[in-house]
Design a protein around this motif. Structure first.
Motif, short mmCIF file in Angstrom:
data_model
loop_
_atom_site.label_atom_id
_atom_site.label_comp_id
_atom_site.label_asym_id
_atom_site.label_seq_id
_atom_site.Cartn_x
_atom_site.Cartn_y
_atom_site.Cartn_z
N GLN A 1 -14.21 -20.66 -7.56
CA GLN A 1 -15.23 -21.07 -6.60
C GLN A 1 -14.77 -22.24 -5.72
N GLY A 2 -14.16 -23.20 -6.38
CA GLY A 2 -13.84 -24.44 -5.66
C GLY A 2 -12.59 -24.34 -4.78
N LEU A 3 -11.95 -23.18 -4.73
CA LEU A 3 -10.65 -23.10 -4.04
C LEU A 3 -10.73 -22.25 -2.78
N GLU A 4 -9.89 -22.58 -1.83
CA GLU A 4 -9.78 -21.76 -0.63
C GLU A 4 -9.00 -20.50 -0.99
N VAL A 5 -9.52 -19.33 -0.64
CA VAL A 5 -8.86 -18.07 -1.01
C VAL A 5 -8.28 -17.42 0.23
N LEU A 6 -7.03 -17.02 0.12
CA LEU A 6 -6.36 -16.34 1.24
C LEU A 6 -6.85 -14.90 1.29
N PRO A 7 -7.37 -14.46 2.43
CA PRO A 7 -7.82 -13.05 2.49
C PRO A 7 -6.62 -12.13 2.37
N PRO A 8 -6.76 -11.04 1.61
CA PRO A 8 -5.61 -10.15 1.43
C PRO A 8 -5.33 -9.36 2.71
N ALA A 9 -4.06 -8.98 2.86
CA ALA A 9 -3.70 -8.11 3.98
C ALA A 9 -4.08 -6.69 3.62
N GLN A 10 -4.48 -5.90 4.57
CA GLN A 10 -4.82 -4.50 4.30
C GLN A 10 -3.66 -3.64 4.76
N LEU A 11 -3.05 -2.95 3.82
CA LEU A 11 -1.87 -2.15 4.18
C LEU A 11 -2.21 -0.67 4.10
N ASN A 12 -1.72 0.07 5.05
CA ASN A 12 -1.91 1.51 5.06
C ASN A 12 -0.80 2.16 4.27
N ALA A 13 -1.16 2.79 3.16
CA ALA A 13 -0.14 3.48 2.39
C ALA A 13 -0.66 4.85 2.04
N ARG A 14 0.04 5.84 2.43
CA ARG A 14 -0.31 7.24 2.18
C ARG A 14 -1.76 7.52 2.53
N GLY A 15 -2.14 7.09 3.71
CA GLY A 15 -3.48 7.40 4.20
C GLY A 15 -4.59 6.54 3.64
#
Lengths: 909, 231
Positions: free
Chosen positions: A75-89
């Motif tokens: 809760q107390g931490l800044e979270v890096l948003p994940p990258a969205q990768l296209n893999a096999r559709g």
């Protein structure tokens, strides 16, 4: 005493390590025996503590697995948003490496170090992402389970019956700055499991029930504890070296792992573990004999994967080519000072060899320790899948079939030829003819047809020649011996001949490779232009490797440039090429970085620096995995790089020659001009002066004219001097003759040189006695001061006061010439220093306005700056101040101060 | 005119310059011989037994520095060098090869005659025994007592400063290159440490000059060396 002194080499290396470490981020690994021990929780807790302490902490990727306590920590931490990768559709979330690098926190938390990235990420493995984060100077906290360690992978698999595929090279683990063991006793872990506190994905439920048994957990815990203990011991050892607590026994590389064709990863892992326990570095070699080169590609590839695994586990690897395995091993071991040889005990032993490899090694090099390790568990993996094996066989089929047909034909022919000879020759000699046919078939078509020929010939001989004729029956028993000998001799000669033929073919290939290299080198050797070099390289490499080759070269700004011929190719990526160049590592196809790419990017590393990147798109990717091909490719790349470097230096040399030529021309022009202009001026001035001083004196009017003549010539001379100086300074011809001297000295000589124009001004100097020596060209700086003084005299009314002052400001000596004249028109301060600029546009004051431009050129050549400002006096005459700086630098050592003569004399008395 | 007239050889290829130099020297009661080439100049210097040679460095038929070396092989005659070039390296080479002084073109009659007088006086003094006392401006040096006074007050010099002053006095009026001074005072091994010289020269000026930033006696020849201006 001497044994307590640290080894200087070691100290030096340690200093270098420290330096490299300081620039890198620090890595801390939370290490545990299995899932559920609380690694993620511990990592987050540490992150939160540091954040509370004011550190910039970012949660890069954290798997809470739905655990409430863990999620609360996040809760107390800044979270890096994940990258969205296209893999096999499908779109899959993945750790955003570029986002993290861009965000640049002081510390980043990255869970699950052994995780394999989604296809399409930059690196296949998360630990490679972490490596890049560390290189960027970011500290990383991460988590790891013991079963993911590469060298323990098979041991854990053996204990639990479950093999994990996500592994981490031990070298990476060992390089971590800190390892924190998160430990939970097996009972407690099982309780937590029962309480549902441990995350289990649905599909793993069944496997997990096997995994989470008390026995397993205890064994895993022991492994984790031991591995940590080993590391701690290493740390202690390192600490002892660092602190020179005791003389430390210097460890040399001592272990050689011999990878045989039938060995699997087990041998390599055993060697890695042993090397780690012995705290020695280790080598792994695979000796490829001609016979082994015949193995099908799948098996060769598997062996090469084993070699690669050894590299990942920290070994220095090599693939040697030799006929004689033990000799090659012994030579390698002696060369690298390796005294322990480790091998699997299922090493190849041909039916004709009486002794195992171990025995032969022992005879060859009795001083080595030989260690044989048992077979691994995955014996079934040794044999390649049958489907793969059949592929090359069927490809070879047409040629082989004709071989067998020819073998049959040869047999028939021999029979026909021998028929009419039967009455003339003995049967023993007829046998010889049949043997000759077998040898012929072996030479032409290899082993298989030779075997067929041997059998057919024995049959034909029996049928047609041995009485009773036209029957396989044998009347005389002694012919059975003949058949047997004939068959054996046929088979053996066929085998030997086929072997020779194969070796000849290998030799031809080898020669072909050398010839290709030789031709490539010869073509490159005559190249004088980079585009030519690129073209030759692309053509030759493309031809040699059946691939499309493109060469990226550096442009004048040292940036990679897209190959001209490839602008239309969308799959060629300059970003990957840049990465390969920056990291001096191969990238793309078949490497650790962007393995999904269609191209392989090899940096062109020349002795001085990388000169570009070679991109290769082979028709068959696996061709590049063959070691000879890979070696050949690297040699080609090296040749290209060296050629590019040579071309680069040819260009540099040509430019330098051109510059020297034009400089010489300019110099001689300037000095001729200077001489030719000054000689008549000198005569003119001298003659005018003679008139002024002539005896008897001239009448007043002609005398004044003569005086005016002399004055004008002097001005003309000053102008010529200025123009010539400016020309010299602008053309860069002037070389500074720097000396260390006090500024006071040039102030004195400058005042002396312009004394004539300063007669109606009051000059003051404000030079502190403790000014340091400065490194400058005395003549040129005197010129600057004289110009500034002349300038001040020119633009101020008579009776003005001029002040020359100097002081130290920071790392510079600042010298200023100020007056109490009308000052500089506002906004003109900078324009003053431009060529042909003057204080007032329409002014009767003499001069072309080069003086200050020369000053600026001289000061800038010394690495200083010059500017004008208001002296800040009262309104009608605010005054001008022209200042310049000279960098102080590091003055040379001075002699020790001496006592005065009489003091020394009294001391003597 | 009881005193013998000093003889001067002028080696210069530019006739107009020869002309005004001759005029100025003759006004100073010198006997002047001219030479337009170095070869002729060497002959003149050998046959006329001059008291002074005025030599242009930029002669078309050879290098003035070579001429100086030839001349110095058999004669200690005073030499003033004329240089059209602004390059200090040429002047230094000439001074190191044995020239006594230099003048940069263009120069006035007044400058020329001042240098000529100093050079001639030095030539005469060279034959006389060294004096025990020497004065310039407010400064008096007593060599026997190793005493230096300025305006009547004793000045304390360090041994190096004293040696430096001694060398300057022995060559009063002449330009001494940095290299020559370093060799004389510190020895040949220190010929490159010009910063030593600069610092000691600064100290000497502090002690002997009224305003060390505007010296009247110990003059700087920028880029070349120093000169003690004699009375």
């Amino acid at each position: 005493m001497s044994d307590t002194r640290p080894d200087p080499d070691e100290l030096l290396e340690q200093l270098r390590d420290d330096e490299a470490r300081a620039a890198r981020g620090r890595l801390r690994i939370y290490f545990g025996s299995s899932a559920g021990v609380g690694k993620t929780y511990a990592m987050l807790a540490a992150g939160c503590r540091l954040k509370a302490g004011g550190m910039d902490v970012l949660a890069g990727v954290v798997e809470t697995h739905g655990r409430i306590e863990t999620a609360a920590q996040l809760q107390g931490l800044e979270v890096l948003p994940p990258a969205q990768l296209n893999a096999r559709g499908r779109t899959l979330p993945e750790f955003d490496l570029d986002g993290a690098l861009k965000r640049r926190p002081a510390l980043i938390l990255v869970d699950e170090l052994a995780h394999s990235n989604v296809a399409g990420s930059r690196h296949p493995k998360r630990w490679q992402d972490v490596e890049e984060l560390l290189d960027a100077g970011i500290d990383v906290y991460t988590t790891l389970n013991v079963q993911h360690l590469e060298s323990l992978n098979d041991v854990v698999g053996g204990i639990t019956g479950i093999r994990v595929h996500e592994t981490l090279p031990d070298t990476f683990f060992d390089r971590a700055d800190e390892v924190v063991l998160v430990d939970t006793p097996a009972e407690e872990l099982l309780e937590r499991l029962k309480a549902g506190k441990v995350y289990l994905p649905a599909q793993a439920e069944r496997a997990a029930s096997n995994f989470f048994r008390k026995g397993n957990l205890m064994a895993l815990r022991e492994l984790a504890l031991r591995r940590t203990a080993d590391r701690v011991e290493d740390d202690v050892q390192a600490y002892r070296v660092d602190e020179s607590i005791a003389p430390v026994w210097k460890t040399e590389a001592a272990l050689l792992c011999c990878i045989g064709p039938r060995d699997d990863d087990h041998v390599v892992r055993s060697a890695a573990r042993l090397a780690q326990q012995l705290a020695v570095s280790w080598h792994a070699v695979y000796v490829e004999t001609p016979a082994l080169q015949r193995l099908d590609n799948v098996r060769r590839e598997r062996i090469l994967q084993t070699v690669k695994l050894a590299g990942e586990l920290g070994a220095t690897t090599a693939v040697l080519t030799s006929q004689d395995v033990p000799a090659a091993l012994v030579e390698h071991a002696r060369h690298h000072n390796l005294s322990k040889l480790l091998m699997g005990h299922n090493q190849a032993r041909g039916w004709w060899q009486r002794e195992t490899l171990g025995r032969r090694l022992a005879t060859l090099a009795p001083e080595f320790d030989l260690i044989e390790v048992g077979a691994g568990q995955r014996r079934e993996a040794v044999a390649g899948p049958p489907a793969d094996r059949s592929a090359p066989a069927s490809a070879l089929a047409p040629r082989a079939r004709t071989g067998y047909l020819w073998a049959a034909a040869a047999c028939g022919l021999t029979t026909l030829v021998a028929m009419p000879l039967q009455p003339i020759f003995d049967l023993a000699n007829i046998v010889m003819l049949f043997l000759l046919a077998v040898v012929g078939v072996a030479v032409r078509f290899g082993r298989g047809p030779a075997v067929l020929a041997a059998f057919l010939n024995v049959a034909a001989f029996d049928f047609f020649f041995v009485p009773p004729h036209l029957s396989f029956a044998v009347s005389d028993v002694q012919y059975l011996l003949t058949f047997a000998v004939m068959l054996v001799v046929g088979l053996v000669t066929g085998q030997l001949t086929a072997g020779l033929r194969f070796q000849a073919r290998v030799a031809t290939y080898r020669e072909g490779r050398s010839r290709a290299l030789f031709e490539f080198a010869r073509e490159l050797s005559s190249v004088l232009l980079a585009p030519q070099c690129v073209e030759i390289a692309e053509r030759a490499i493309g031809r040699e490797f059946h691939a499309r080759a493109q060469v990226f070269v550096l442009d004048l700004q040292e940036r990679l440039r897209m190959p001209l011929s490839a602008t239309a190719d969308a799959t060629l990526d300059i970003g990957t090429a840049q990465w390969a160049l920056d990291h001096a590592e191969a990238a793309g196809l078949g490497t650790d970085t962007l393995p999904g790419s269609a191209w392989l990017y090899l940096p062109l590393k020349a002795p001085m620096r990388a000169r570009g990147v070679l991109a290769l798109q082979p028709e068959q990717a696996r061709l590049l995995l063959v070691p000879e091909q890979r070696q050949q490719l690297e040699t080609f790349a090296l040749l290209t790089a060296i050629a590019l470097e040579r071309v680069h230096y040819v260009e540099v040399a040509q430019q330098a020659t051109l510059q020297i030529e034009s400089e010489r021309l300019r110099n001689s022009l300037l000095s001729a001009l200077s001489h030719d202009l000054r000689t008549p001026l000198a005569a003119l001035y001298g003659l005018a002066d003679t008139l002024v001083a002539s005896t008897p004196p001239l009448p007043p009017q002609p005398r004044e004219i003569a005086q005016a003549l002399a004055t004008e010539v002097r001005r003309l001379n000053a102008m010529v001097n200025n123009l010539l100086d400016m020309a010299r300074l602008q053309s860069g011809v002037v070389q500074l003759r720097r000396d260390w001297l006090p500024i006071e000295e040039v102030v004195g000589s400058a005042l002396q040189s312009v004394a004539a124009v300063l007669t109606s001004h009051h000059v003051h100097t404000a030079l502190p006695h403790d000014l340091p020596l400065v490194n400058f060209d005395a003549v040129l700086i005197e010129r600057v001061l004289a110009n500034l003084l002349e300038n001040a005299a020119k633009y101020t009314p008579p009776d003005s006061a001029l002040t020359i002052a100097a002081r130290v400001t920071g790392t510079d000596l600042q010298v200023s010439v100020s007056d109490d004249g009308p000052g500089i028109p506002a906004g003109r301060e900078e324009a003053l220093f431009e060529k042909f600029a003057r204080g007032e546009r329409e002014s009767a004051t003499a001069g072309v306005g080069l003086g200050l431009a020369i000053c600026r050129a001289i000061v800038q050549a010394h690495g200083g700056r010059i500017w004008a400002e208001s002296a800040g006096h009262a309104a009608p005459r605010p005054g001008a101040r022209l200042c310049f700086t000279l960098p102080l630098g590091e003055p040379p050592l001075m002699p020790a101060p001496e006592e005065t003569e009489d003091a020394a004399a009294s001391a003597l008395r | 005119m009881s005193e013998p007239r000093p003889t001067v050889v002028v080696v210069e290829d530019e006739p107009q310059i020869r002309r005004f130099v001759r005029a100025a020297l003759e006004a100073e009661h010198c006997q002047v011989f001219e030479a337009a080439t170095l070869k002729q100049g060497l002959v003149e210097a050998g046959t006329r037994r001059p008291d002074l040679v005025i030599l242009d460095l930029g002669l078309p038929d050879g290098d003035g520095v070579d001429y100086l070396r030839d001349l110095r092989a058999w004669s200690q005659v005073a030499v003033i060098v004329l240089s059209a070039r602004i390059d200090e390296a040429d002047k230094i080479a000439a001074l190191d090869a044995g020239a006594d002084d230099y003048l940069t073109k263009p120069f006035g009659v007044g400058e020329l005659l001042a240098r000529v007088r100093v050079a001639l006086r030095r030539g005469q003094r060279a034959s006389e025994p060294g004096e025990a006392r020497y004065s310039f401006g407010e400064v008096t040096v007593d060599f026997t007592a190793r005493r230096v006074e300025r305006a009547g007050a004793v000045v304390h010099l360090t041994p190096i400063e004293y040696r430096l002053l001694g060398v300057l006095i022995a060559n009063a009026g002449r330009v001494l290159t940095h290299r020559a001074l370093l060799r004389e005072v510190w020895g040949p091994a220190h010929a490159e440490r010009t910063h030593y010289l600069r610092v000691y020269m600064g100290q000497l000026r502090q002690k002997l000059e009224a305003d060390p930033a505007q010296p009247r006696r110990i003059l700087t020849e920028t880029g070349v060396g120093y000169r003690l201006l004699a009375d």
